[in-house]
Motif scaffolding. Structure first.
Motif, PDB file in Angstrom:
ATOM      1  N   ILE A 235       1.386   0.157   5.942  1.00  0.00           N
ATOM      2  CA  ILE A 235       1.172   1.648   6.184  1.00  0.00           C
ATOM      3  C   ILE A 235       1.841   2.548   5.648  1.00  0.00           C
ATOM      4  N   LEU A 236       3.007   2.290   4.848  1.00  0.00           N
ATOM      5  CA  LEU A 236       3.918   2.912   3.948  1.00  0.00           C
ATOM      6  C   LEU A 236       4.331   2.394   2.761  1.00  0.00           C
ATOM      7  N   VAL A 237       4.113   2.885   1.552  1.00  0.00           N
ATOM      8  CA  VAL A 237       4.906   2.166   0.466  1.00  0.00           C
ATOM      9  C   VAL A 237       5.683   3.079  -0.165  1.00  0.00           C
ATOM     10  N   ASN A 238       6.403   2.578  -1.260  1.00  0.00           N
ATOM     11  CA  ASN A 238       7.532   3.369  -1.891  1.00  0.00           C
ATOM     12  C   ASN A 238       7.967   3.316  -3.300  1.00  0.00           C
ATOM     13  N   ASP A 239       7.946   4.236  -4.103  1.00  0.00           N
ATOM     14  CA  ASP A 239       8.503   3.922  -5.384  1.00  0.00           C
ATOM     15  C   ASP A 239       9.151   5.389  -5.795  1.00  0.00           C
ATOM     16  N   ILE A 240       9.681   5.278  -6.843  1.00  0.00           N
ATOM     17  CA  ILE A 240      10.206   6.396  -7.742  1.00  0.00           C
ATOM     18  C   ILE A 240       9.790   6.369  -9.004  1.00  0.00           C
ATOM     19  N   ASP A 241       9.463   5.539  -9.552  1.00  0.00           N
ATOM     20  CA  ASP A 241       8.775   5.229 -10.935  1.00  0.00           C
ATOM     21  C   ASP A 241       7.562   6.295 -10.924  1.00  0.00           C
ATOM     22  N   LYS A 242       7.403   7.023 -12.047  1.00  0.00           N
ATOM     23  CA  LYS A 242       5.995   7.579 -12.040  1.00  0.00           C
ATOM     24  C   LYS A 242       4.817   6.769 -12.124  1.00  0.00           C
ATOM     25  N   ASN A 243       4.907   5.929 -13.112  1.00  0.00           N
ATOM     26  CA  ASN A 243       3.835   4.939 -13.394  1.00  0.00           C
ATOM     27  C   ASN A 243       3.559   3.825 -12.186  1.00  0.00           C
ATOM     28  N   ALA A 244       4.491   3.404 -11.510  1.00  0.00           N
ATOM     29  CA  ALA A 244       4.346   2.770 -10.395  1.00  0.00           C
ATOM     30  C   ALA A 244       3.632   3.354  -9.287  1.00  0.00           C
ATOM     31  N   ARG A 245       3.985   4.905  -9.202  1.00  0.00           N
ATOM     32  CA  ARG A 245       3.305   5.843  -8.120  1.00  0.00           C
ATOM     33  C   ARG A 245       1.933   6.020  -8.465  1.00  0.00           C
TER      34      ARG A 245
END
Length: 462
Positions: free
Chosen positions: A94-104
Protein backbone atom coordinates in the motif's frame (compact mmCIF):
# COMPACT_ATOMS: atom_id res chain seq x y z
CA UNK A 1 -1.61 31.92 -19.21
CA UNK A 2 1.90 32.66 -20.48
CA UNK A 3 4.80 30.80 -18.86
CA UNK A 4 8.55 31.29 -18.89
CA UNK A 5 10.92 28.40 -19.53
CA UNK A 6 11.70 28.32 -15.79
CA UNK A 7 8.01 28.08 -14.94
CA UNK A 8 7.54 25.28 -17.48
CA UNK A 9 10.55 23.45 -16.06
CA UNK A 10 9.05 23.78 -12.59
CA UNK A 11 5.72 22.35 -13.76
CA UNK A 12 7.43 19.46 -15.55
CA UNK A 13 9.89 18.93 -12.67
CA UNK A 14 12.67 19.04 -15.24
CA UNK A 15 15.69 21.23 -16.01
CA UNK A 16 15.53 24.51 -17.90
CA UNK A 17 17.82 22.95 -20.50
CA UNK A 18 15.27 20.18 -21.12
CA UNK A 19 12.61 22.81 -21.87
CA UNK A 20 14.96 24.83 -24.09
CA UNK A 21 15.81 21.68 -26.05
CA UNK A 22 12.11 20.99 -26.62
CA UNK A 23 11.71 24.50 -27.97
CA UNK A 24 14.82 24.32 -30.17
CA UNK A 25 13.63 21.04 -31.68
CA UNK A 26 10.18 22.56 -32.34
CA UNK A 27 8.62 19.91 -30.08
CA UNK A 28 7.07 22.51 -27.79
CA UNK A 29 5.40 25.60 -29.26
CA UNK A 30 6.92 28.82 -27.91
CA UNK A 31 7.12 32.50 -28.79
CA UNK A 32 10.16 34.75 -28.46
CA UNK A 33 9.46 37.91 -26.47
CA UNK A 34 12.62 39.97 -26.46
CA UNK A 35 15.32 37.52 -25.40
CA UNK A 36 12.92 35.24 -23.55
CA UNK A 37 10.87 32.29 -24.72
CA UNK A 38 7.24 32.24 -23.61
CA UNK A 39 4.99 29.17 -23.64
CA UNK A 40 1.21 29.22 -23.48
CA UNK A 41 -0.14 26.95 -20.74
CA UNK A 42 -2.65 25.48 -23.22
CA UNK A 43 0.20 24.47 -25.55
CA UNK A 44 2.08 22.96 -22.61
CA UNK A 45 -0.96 20.91 -21.58
CA UNK A 46 -1.38 19.74 -25.17
CA UNK A 47 2.32 18.71 -25.36
CA UNK A 48 2.05 16.77 -22.08
CA UNK A 49 -1.03 14.93 -23.33
CA UNK A 50 0.28 14.24 -26.85
CA UNK A 51 3.60 12.93 -25.58
CA UNK A 52 2.12 11.08 -22.62
CA UNK A 53 4.71 12.84 -20.52
CA UNK A 54 4.77 11.68 -16.92
CA UNK A 55 5.71 14.30 -14.35
CA UNK A 56 7.78 13.03 -11.46
CA UNK A 57 5.37 12.82 -8.53
CA UNK A 58 5.98 14.39 -5.15
CA UNK A 59 5.75 12.24 -2.06
CA UNK A 60 2.08 11.70 -1.33
CA UNK A 61 -0.17 9.61 0.92
CA UNK A 62 -2.24 6.64 -0.16
CA UNK A 63 -5.62 7.66 -1.55
CA UNK A 64 -7.59 5.24 0.64
CA UNK A 65 -7.97 5.17 4.43
CA UNK A 66 -9.21 1.55 4.44
CA UNK A 67 -6.83 -0.76 6.29
CA UNK A 68 -6.31 -4.00 4.35
CA UNK A 69 -6.39 -7.38 6.09
CA UNK A 70 -2.64 -7.66 5.52
CA UNK A 71 -0.44 -4.57 5.37
CA UNK A 72 2.60 -4.61 3.09
CA UNK A 73 5.21 -1.93 2.40
CA UNK A 74 7.66 -1.78 -0.51
CA UNK A 75 11.03 -0.03 -0.34
CA UNK A 76 13.54 0.68 -3.13
CA UNK A 77 10.69 -0.15 -5.48
CA UNK A 78 12.43 0.82 -8.73
CA UNK A 79 10.68 -0.54 -11.81
CA UNK A 80 8.57 -2.80 -9.59
CA UNK A 81 9.79 -6.33 -10.35
CA UNK A 82 9.76 -7.41 -6.71
CA UNK A 83 6.36 -5.81 -6.19
CA UNK A 84 4.75 -7.50 -9.20
CA UNK A 85 5.88 -10.95 -8.10
CA UNK A 86 4.91 -10.44 -4.48
CA UNK A 87 1.49 -9.15 -5.55
CA UNK A 88 0.96 -12.26 -7.71
CA UNK A 89 1.54 -14.29 -4.57
CA UNK A 90 -0.94 -12.19 -2.59
CA UNK A 91 1.31 -9.60 -0.94
CA UNK A 92 0.19 -6.23 -2.32
CA UNK A 93 1.94 -3.09 -1.03
CA UNK A 94 0.00 0.00 0.00
CA UNK A 95 3.13 2.17 0.17
CA UNK A 96 6.04 2.27 -2.29
CA UNK A 97 9.37 4.06 -2.17
CA UNK A 98 12.16 5.36 -4.38
CA UNK A 99 14.41 8.38 -4.68
CA UNK A 100 15.29 8.02 -8.38
CA UNK A 101 13.19 10.40 -10.50
CA UNK A 102 12.68 7.93 -13.35
CA UNK A 103 11.69 5.12 -11.00
CA UNK A 104 9.21 7.52 -9.39
CA UNK A 105 7.75 8.26 -12.85
CA UNK A 106 7.44 4.53 -13.47
CA UNK A 107 5.71 4.19 -10.11
CA UNK A 108 3.33 7.02 -11.00
CA UNK A 109 2.49 5.31 -14.30
CA UNK A 110 1.63 1.96 -12.74
CA UNK A 111 0.52 2.68 -9.17
CA UNK A 112 -2.34 5.17 -9.18
CA UNK A 113 -3.53 5.03 -5.59
CA UNK A 114 -0.58 3.95 -3.47
CA UNK A 115 1.38 6.12 -1.09
CA UNK A 116 4.83 7.23 -2.24
CA UNK A 117 7.83 8.20 -0.11
CA UNK A 118 11.39 9.11 -1.01
CA UNK A 119 14.66 9.24 0.90
CA UNK A 120 14.79 6.30 3.32
CA UNK A 121 17.47 7.99 5.41
CA UNK A 122 15.03 10.76 6.36
CA UNK A 123 11.88 8.71 6.98
CA UNK A 124 10.45 8.52 10.48
CA UNK A 125 7.99 5.93 11.74
CA UNK A 126 5.29 8.61 11.73
CA UNK A 127 6.08 9.40 8.08
CA UNK A 128 5.45 5.78 7.13
CA UNK A 129 2.10 5.63 8.92
CA UNK A 130 1.06 9.03 7.53
CA UNK A 131 1.88 8.26 3.90
CA UNK A 132 0.41 4.76 4.16
CA UNK A 133 -2.75 6.28 5.71
CA UNK A 134 -2.62 3.87 8.62
CA UNK A 135 -3.61 4.47 12.25
CA UNK A 136 -0.60 4.59 14.57
CA UNK A 137 0.32 1.17 15.84
CA UNK A 138 -1.25 -0.76 12.96
CA UNK A 139 0.58 -4.06 12.52
CA UNK A 140 2.84 -4.16 9.48
CA UNK A 141 2.66 -7.69 8.12
CA UNK A 142 5.17 -7.61 5.29
CA UNK A 143 8.03 -5.31 4.36
CA UNK A 144 10.33 -5.90 1.41
CA UNK A 145 13.06 -4.21 -0.60
CA UNK A 146 16.59 -4.35 -1.99
CA UNK A 147 18.70 -1.66 -0.27
CA UNK A 148 22.03 -0.86 -1.96
CA UNK A 149 24.97 -2.00 0.12
CA UNK A 150 28.72 -1.67 0.30
CA UNK A 151 31.51 -1.95 2.86
CA UNK A 152 31.17 0.15 5.99
CA UNK A 153 33.21 1.00 9.03
CA UNK A 154 32.69 2.46 12.48
CA UNK A 155 36.41 3.04 12.98
CA UNK A 156 38.61 6.07 12.37
CA UNK A 157 37.04 8.36 9.81
CA UNK A 158 34.14 5.94 9.34
CA UNK A 159 35.20 5.14 5.79
CA UNK A 160 32.48 3.44 3.82
CA UNK A 161 29.84 3.94 6.48
CA UNK A 162 29.79 7.62 5.52
CA UNK A 163 28.90 6.56 2.00
CA UNK A 164 25.16 7.02 1.47
CA UNK A 165 24.77 3.53 0.02
CA UNK A 166 26.15 1.87 3.13
CA UNK A 167 24.05 4.23 5.19
CA UNK A 168 20.89 3.26 3.28
CA UNK A 169 21.41 -0.43 4.04
CA UNK A 170 21.76 0.33 7.75
CA UNK A 171 18.79 2.69 7.68
CA UNK A 172 16.66 -0.05 6.13
CA UNK A 173 17.58 -2.37 9.01
CA UNK A 174 16.65 0.39 11.43
CA UNK A 175 13.31 0.87 9.68
CA UNK A 176 12.63 -2.82 10.17
CA UNK A 177 13.44 -2.36 13.85
CA UNK A 178 11.06 0.58 14.21
CA UNK A 179 8.16 -0.81 12.17
CA UNK A 180 8.54 -4.42 13.37
CA UNK A 181 6.88 -6.13 10.36
CA UNK A 182 6.02 -9.75 10.97
CA UNK A 183 8.05 -10.65 7.86
CA UNK A 184 10.87 -8.62 6.31
CA UNK A 185 12.62 -9.35 3.02
CA UNK A 186 16.04 -8.04 2.00
CA UNK A 187 17.14 -8.67 -1.59
CA UNK A 188 20.73 -8.08 -2.61
CA UNK A 189 23.55 -9.00 -4.97
CA UNK A 190 25.80 -12.03 -4.45
CA UNK A 191 28.52 -9.71 -3.18
CA UNK A 192 26.62 -9.26 0.09
CA UNK A 193 28.05 -12.64 1.12
CA UNK A 194 31.55 -11.17 1.14
CA UNK A 195 31.22 -7.39 1.61
CA UNK A 196 33.56 -6.46 4.47
CA UNK A 197 32.97 -4.32 7.54
CA UNK A 198 35.34 -2.77 10.09
CA UNK A 199 34.24 -2.71 13.72
CA UNK A 200 37.29 -1.46 15.65
CA UNK A 201 40.28 0.86 15.34
CA UNK A 202 42.83 -1.97 15.16
CA UNK A 203 41.53 -3.35 11.86
CA UNK A 204 42.04 -1.57 8.55
CA UNK A 205 40.84 -4.26 6.14
CA UNK A 206 37.58 -5.44 7.62
CA UNK A 207 35.86 -8.78 8.17
CA UNK A 208 34.92 -10.56 4.97
CA UNK A 209 31.15 -10.89 5.06
CA UNK A 210 31.03 -8.47 7.97
CA UNK A 211 28.08 -6.50 6.62
CA UNK A 212 25.92 -9.62 6.48
CA UNK A 213 27.14 -10.78 9.90
CA UNK A 214 26.09 -7.41 11.28
CA UNK A 215 22.69 -7.62 9.56
CA UNK A 216 22.07 -11.08 11.03
CA UNK A 217 23.02 -9.99 14.53
CA UNK A 218 20.96 -6.79 14.26
CA UNK A 219 17.84 -8.61 13.03
CA UNK A 220 18.14 -11.27 15.72
CA UNK A 221 18.50 -8.59 18.39
CA UNK A 222 15.16 -7.23 17.17
CA UNK A 223 13.47 -10.59 17.71
CA UNK A 224 13.72 -12.08 14.23
CA UNK A 225 14.79 -15.49 13.04
CA UNK A 226 16.62 -15.23 9.74
CA UNK A 227 17.05 -17.50 6.75
CA UNK A 228 18.76 -16.73 3.47
CA UNK A 229 20.29 -18.30 0.40
CA UNK A 230 21.78 -17.37 -2.94
CA UNK A 231 19.15 -18.11 -5.58
CA UNK A 232 19.51 -18.43 -9.34
CA UNK A 233 16.33 -16.91 -10.81
CA UNK A 234 16.36 -19.53 -13.59
CA UNK A 235 15.39 -22.14 -10.98
CA UNK A 236 12.13 -20.27 -10.40
CA UNK A 237 10.98 -19.86 -13.99
CA UNK A 238 12.89 -16.77 -15.08
CA UNK A 239 14.64 -17.12 -18.47
CA UNK A 240 17.74 -15.57 -16.91
CA UNK A 241 20.72 -16.84 -14.92
CA UNK A 242 20.66 -14.07 -12.33
CA UNK A 243 21.83 -14.88 -8.79
CA UNK A 244 20.55 -12.90 -5.85
CA UNK A 245 20.75 -13.18 -2.06
CA UNK A 246 17.28 -13.30 -0.54
CA UNK A 247 17.01 -12.80 3.23
CA UNK A 248 13.70 -13.53 4.95
CA UNK A 249 13.38 -12.39 8.55
CA UNK A 250 10.41 -13.51 10.64
CA UNK A 251 9.37 -12.32 14.08
CA UNK A 252 9.51 -15.26 16.46
CA UNK A 253 11.45 -18.49 16.87
CA UNK A 254 10.61 -20.41 13.69
CA UNK A 255 12.51 -19.37 10.60
CA UNK A 256 11.09 -19.45 7.10
CA UNK A 257 12.23 -22.32 4.86
CA UNK A 258 14.10 -21.85 1.58
CA UNK A 259 12.27 -21.07 -1.63
CA UNK A 260 10.62 -23.84 -3.64
CA UNK A 261 12.18 -24.19 -7.11
CA UNK A 262 9.99 -24.72 -10.16
CA UNK A 263 12.72 -25.48 -12.73
CA UNK A 264 16.16 -27.06 -12.93
CA UNK A 265 19.00 -26.74 -15.39
CA UNK A 266 18.77 -30.22 -16.90
CA UNK A 267 15.32 -31.33 -15.77
CA UNK A 268 16.57 -32.99 -12.58
CA UNK A 269 14.39 -33.43 -9.48
CA UNK A 270 11.39 -34.03 -11.72
CA UNK A 271 11.20 -30.35 -12.66
CA UNK A 272 10.93 -28.73 -16.10
CA UNK A 273 14.17 -27.47 -17.61
CA UNK A 274 15.14 -23.83 -17.38
CA UNK A 275 13.10 -21.48 -19.57
CA UNK A 276 14.99 -20.07 -22.53
CA UNK A 277 15.46 -16.67 -24.12
CA UNK A 278 13.62 -17.89 -27.21
CA UNK A 279 10.56 -18.86 -25.16
CA UNK A 280 10.54 -15.53 -23.33
CA UNK A 281 10.56 -13.24 -26.37
CA UNK A 282 8.32 -15.32 -28.64
CA UNK A 283 5.73 -13.13 -30.38
CA UNK A 284 7.37 -9.88 -29.26
CA UNK A 285 6.95 -7.18 -31.90
CA UNK A 286 8.09 -3.83 -30.53
CA UNK A 287 11.87 -3.53 -30.27
CA UNK A 288 13.57 -0.35 -29.12
CA UNK A 289 17.31 -0.59 -28.58
CA UNK A 290 20.51 1.43 -28.50
CA UNK A 291 22.95 1.15 -31.38
CA UNK A 292 26.41 -0.34 -31.17
CA UNK A 293 29.31 2.05 -31.72
CA UNK A 294 30.43 1.68 -35.33
CA UNK A 295 33.95 0.63 -34.35
CA UNK A 296 32.54 -2.38 -32.47
CA UNK A 297 29.54 -3.11 -34.69
CA UNK A 298 31.69 -4.41 -37.54
CA UNK A 299 32.85 -7.34 -35.39
CA UNK A 300 29.40 -8.67 -34.48
CA UNK A 301 29.10 -10.63 -37.73
CA UNK A 302 31.97 -12.87 -36.66
CA UNK A 303 30.18 -14.10 -33.51
CA UNK A 304 27.77 -17.04 -33.90
CA UNK A 305 24.76 -17.66 -31.68
CA UNK A 306 25.91 -18.55 -28.18
CA UNK A 307 29.48 -17.38 -28.91
CA UNK A 308 31.73 -14.52 -27.82
CA UNK A 309 35.04 -12.93 -28.82
CA UNK A 310 36.77 -16.31 -28.79
CA UNK A 311 34.49 -17.39 -31.63
CA UNK A 312 36.07 -14.83 -33.96
CA UNK A 313 38.90 -15.76 -36.37
CA UNK A 314 42.24 -15.48 -34.57
CA UNK A 315 43.40 -12.60 -36.74
CA UNK A 316 40.27 -10.62 -35.77
CA UNK A 317 40.24 -11.33 -32.01
CA UNK A 318 43.08 -9.04 -30.97
CA UNK A 319 41.86 -6.21 -33.20
CA UNK A 320 38.32 -6.48 -31.82
CA UNK A 321 39.40 -6.67 -28.20
CA UNK A 322 41.86 -3.78 -28.32
CA UNK A 323 43.28 -2.93 -24.87
CA UNK A 324 40.99 -5.52 -23.29
CA UNK A 325 43.07 -8.25 -24.95
CA UNK A 326 45.56 -8.10 -22.07
CA UNK A 327 42.98 -8.30 -19.30
CA UNK A 328 43.14 -11.42 -17.08
CA UNK A 329 40.41 -14.05 -16.95
CA UNK A 330 38.20 -15.61 -19.58
CA UNK A 331 36.58 -12.31 -20.58
CA UNK A 332 33.48 -14.30 -21.64
CA UNK A 333 31.26 -11.21 -21.56
CA UNK A 334 33.09 -9.51 -24.42
CA UNK A 335 31.13 -9.72 -27.68
CA UNK A 336 28.78 -12.18 -26.01
CA UNK A 337 25.91 -13.29 -28.22
CA UNK A 338 22.95 -14.98 -26.55
CA UNK A 339 21.49 -18.35 -27.47
CA UNK A 340 17.79 -18.84 -28.15
CA UNK A 341 17.97 -22.24 -26.45
CA UNK A 342 19.35 -21.07 -23.11
CA UNK A 343 18.36 -18.54 -20.45
CA UNK A 344 19.89 -15.09 -20.83
CA UNK A 345 22.86 -14.21 -18.66
CA UNK A 346 22.30 -11.62 -15.94
CA UNK A 347 20.89 -8.48 -17.48
CA UNK A 348 23.04 -5.44 -16.79
CA UNK A 349 22.04 -1.79 -16.82
CA UNK A 350 23.44 -1.20 -20.33
CA UNK A 351 23.48 -3.96 -22.99
CA UNK A 352 26.53 -2.73 -24.95
CA UNK A 353 29.11 -2.35 -22.19
CA UNK A 354 32.22 -4.10 -23.55
CA UNK A 355 32.74 -6.62 -20.73
CA UNK A 356 29.03 -7.53 -20.41
CA UNK A 357 27.72 -7.50 -23.98
CA UNK A 358 24.18 -8.74 -24.57
CA UNK A 359 23.95 -9.31 -28.33
CA UNK A 360 20.76 -10.69 -29.88
CA UNK A 361 21.09 -14.37 -30.91
CA UNK A 362 20.45 -13.85 -34.63
CA UNK A 363 20.45 -10.09 -35.27
CA UNK A 364 23.45 -7.77 -35.12
CA UNK A 365 22.10 -5.58 -32.33
CA UNK A 366 21.89 -5.52 -28.55
CA UNK A 367 18.81 -6.73 -26.73
CA UNK A 368 15.90 -4.31 -26.79
CA UNK A 369 14.22 -2.85 -23.71
CA UNK A 370 11.15 -4.95 -24.55
CA UNK A 371 13.29 -8.11 -24.54
CA UNK A 372 14.81 -6.97 -21.26
CA UNK A 373 11.32 -6.64 -19.79
CA UNK A 374 10.22 -10.08 -21.03
CA UNK A 375 13.35 -11.71 -19.59
CA UNK A 376 12.74 -10.07 -16.21
CA UNK A 377 9.09 -11.16 -16.28
CA UNK A 378 7.40 -7.76 -16.58
CA UNK A 379 3.95 -7.70 -18.18
CA UNK A 380 3.98 -6.23 -21.69
CA UNK A 381 1.68 -3.42 -20.54
CA UNK A 382 3.92 -2.39 -17.64
CA UNK A 383 4.86 1.25 -18.23
CA UNK A 384 8.54 1.99 -17.61
CA UNK A 385 9.44 5.66 -17.86
CA UNK A 386 12.55 7.54 -18.91
CA UNK A 387 14.91 7.64 -21.84
CA UNK A 388 15.94 4.41 -23.52
CA UNK A 389 19.06 4.10 -21.36
CA UNK A 390 17.12 4.93 -18.22
CA UNK A 391 14.61 2.19 -19.03
CA UNK A 392 17.41 -0.33 -19.55
CA UNK A 393 18.82 0.67 -16.17
CA UNK A 394 15.54 0.30 -14.31
CA UNK A 395 14.77 -3.10 -15.81
CA UNK A 396 18.36 -4.31 -15.40
CA UNK A 397 18.28 -3.44 -11.70
CA UNK A 398 14.95 -5.15 -11.07
CA UNK A 399 14.26 -8.41 -9.26
CA UNK A 400 12.98 -11.00 -11.78
CA UNK A 401 9.24 -11.33 -11.30
CA UNK A 402 9.28 -15.18 -11.09
CA UNK A 403 11.86 -15.04 -8.29
CA UNK A 404 9.77 -12.45 -6.47
CA UNK A 405 6.72 -14.67 -6.89
CA UNK A 406 8.60 -17.56 -5.28
CA UNK A 407 9.49 -15.32 -2.32
CA UNK A 408 5.89 -14.26 -1.88
CA UNK A 409 4.57 -17.83 -2.15
CA UNK A 410 6.98 -19.05 0.51
CA UNK A 411 6.02 -16.26 2.92
CA UNK A 412 2.27 -16.68 2.36
CA UNK A 413 2.53 -20.43 2.91
CA UNK A 414 4.49 -19.90 6.12
CA UNK A 415 2.07 -17.24 7.32
CA UNK A 416 -0.93 -19.48 6.68
CA UNK A 417 0.69 -22.55 8.24
CA UNK A 418 0.67 -24.40 4.93
CA UNK A 419 3.35 -27.04 4.54
CA UNK A 420 5.40 -26.36 1.43
CA UNK A 421 8.47 -28.54 1.63
CA UNK A 422 11.53 -27.61 -0.34
CA UNK A 423 13.74 -30.05 -2.29
CA UNK A 424 16.66 -31.50 -0.27
CA UNK A 425 20.12 -30.90 -1.79
CA UNK A 426 18.75 -28.72 -4.56
CA UNK A 427 21.57 -26.60 -6.11
CA UNK A 428 20.03 -23.15 -5.76
CA UNK A 429 23.07 -21.53 -7.39
CA UNK A 430 26.45 -22.47 -8.86
CA UNK A 431 28.14 -21.72 -5.53
CA UNK A 432 28.40 -23.79 -2.36
CA UNK A 433 27.87 -22.77 1.27
CA UNK A 434 25.53 -19.90 0.44
CA UNK A 435 22.67 -20.85 2.78
CA UNK A 436 22.40 -19.16 6.18
CA UNK A 437 23.61 -22.19 8.16
CA UNK A 438 26.75 -23.12 6.21
CA UNK A 439 27.64 -19.54 5.28
CA UNK A 440 27.49 -18.30 8.87
CA UNK A 441 29.45 -21.29 10.13
CA UNK A 442 32.27 -20.53 7.68
CA UNK A 443 32.11 -16.78 8.31
CA UNK A 444 32.41 -17.23 12.08
CA UNK A 445 35.27 -19.68 11.61
CA UNK A 446 37.16 -17.03 9.65
CA UNK A 447 36.21 -14.38 12.19
CA UNK A 448 37.69 -16.42 15.02
CA UNK A 449 40.96 -16.65 13.12
CA UNK A 450 41.25 -12.87 13.03
CA UNK A 451 43.69 -11.27 15.49
CA UNK A 452 41.33 -8.31 15.81
CA UNK A 453 37.95 -9.86 16.56
CA UNK A 454 35.83 -12.44 18.23
CA UNK A 455 32.13 -12.99 17.66
CA UNK A 456 31.19 -10.59 20.46
CA UNK A 457 32.88 -7.70 18.65
CA UNK A 458 30.10 -7.52 16.08
CA UNK A 459 27.73 -4.84 17.38
CA UNK A 460 23.96 -5.21 17.55
CA UNK A 461 23.53 -1.60 16.46
CA UNK A 462 25.65 0.98 14.65
Amino acid sequence: MKLSTSEVASRLRSSNQFVRTLIQNNDLLATKVGKTWVIDSVDLSRWIKDNKFVIEPYDHPRSSFLVPDKVALSFFTGAGGLDIGMAKAGIVPILVNDIDKNARKTIASNYKNLGLVGDVTKLTTDDIYDYANLPRGTTIDYMFGGPPCQAFSTAGKRRGYNDSRGDVFIKYLELIGRLKPRYAVIENVRGLLSIPAIFNDKDDKGIKGGVLLYALKRLRSLGYTVSFNLYNAANFGAPEKRERVIIIAKLGKDKVDYLLPTNSEDGAFGLPKWRTFGEAVKGLRKKHYVDYPRKRFKYLKYVPEGGNWRSMPLEIQKEAMGKSWNLPGGKTGFFRRLSRDEPAPTLVTHPTMPATDLIHPTQDRPLSVEEYARIQGFPDNWNIQGTLLERYKQIGNAVPVPLAFAIGKRIIADDNGIEMKTIPDFPYSRYKNTDDVSWEKNALKQLNKSPYYNVNDIPTKL
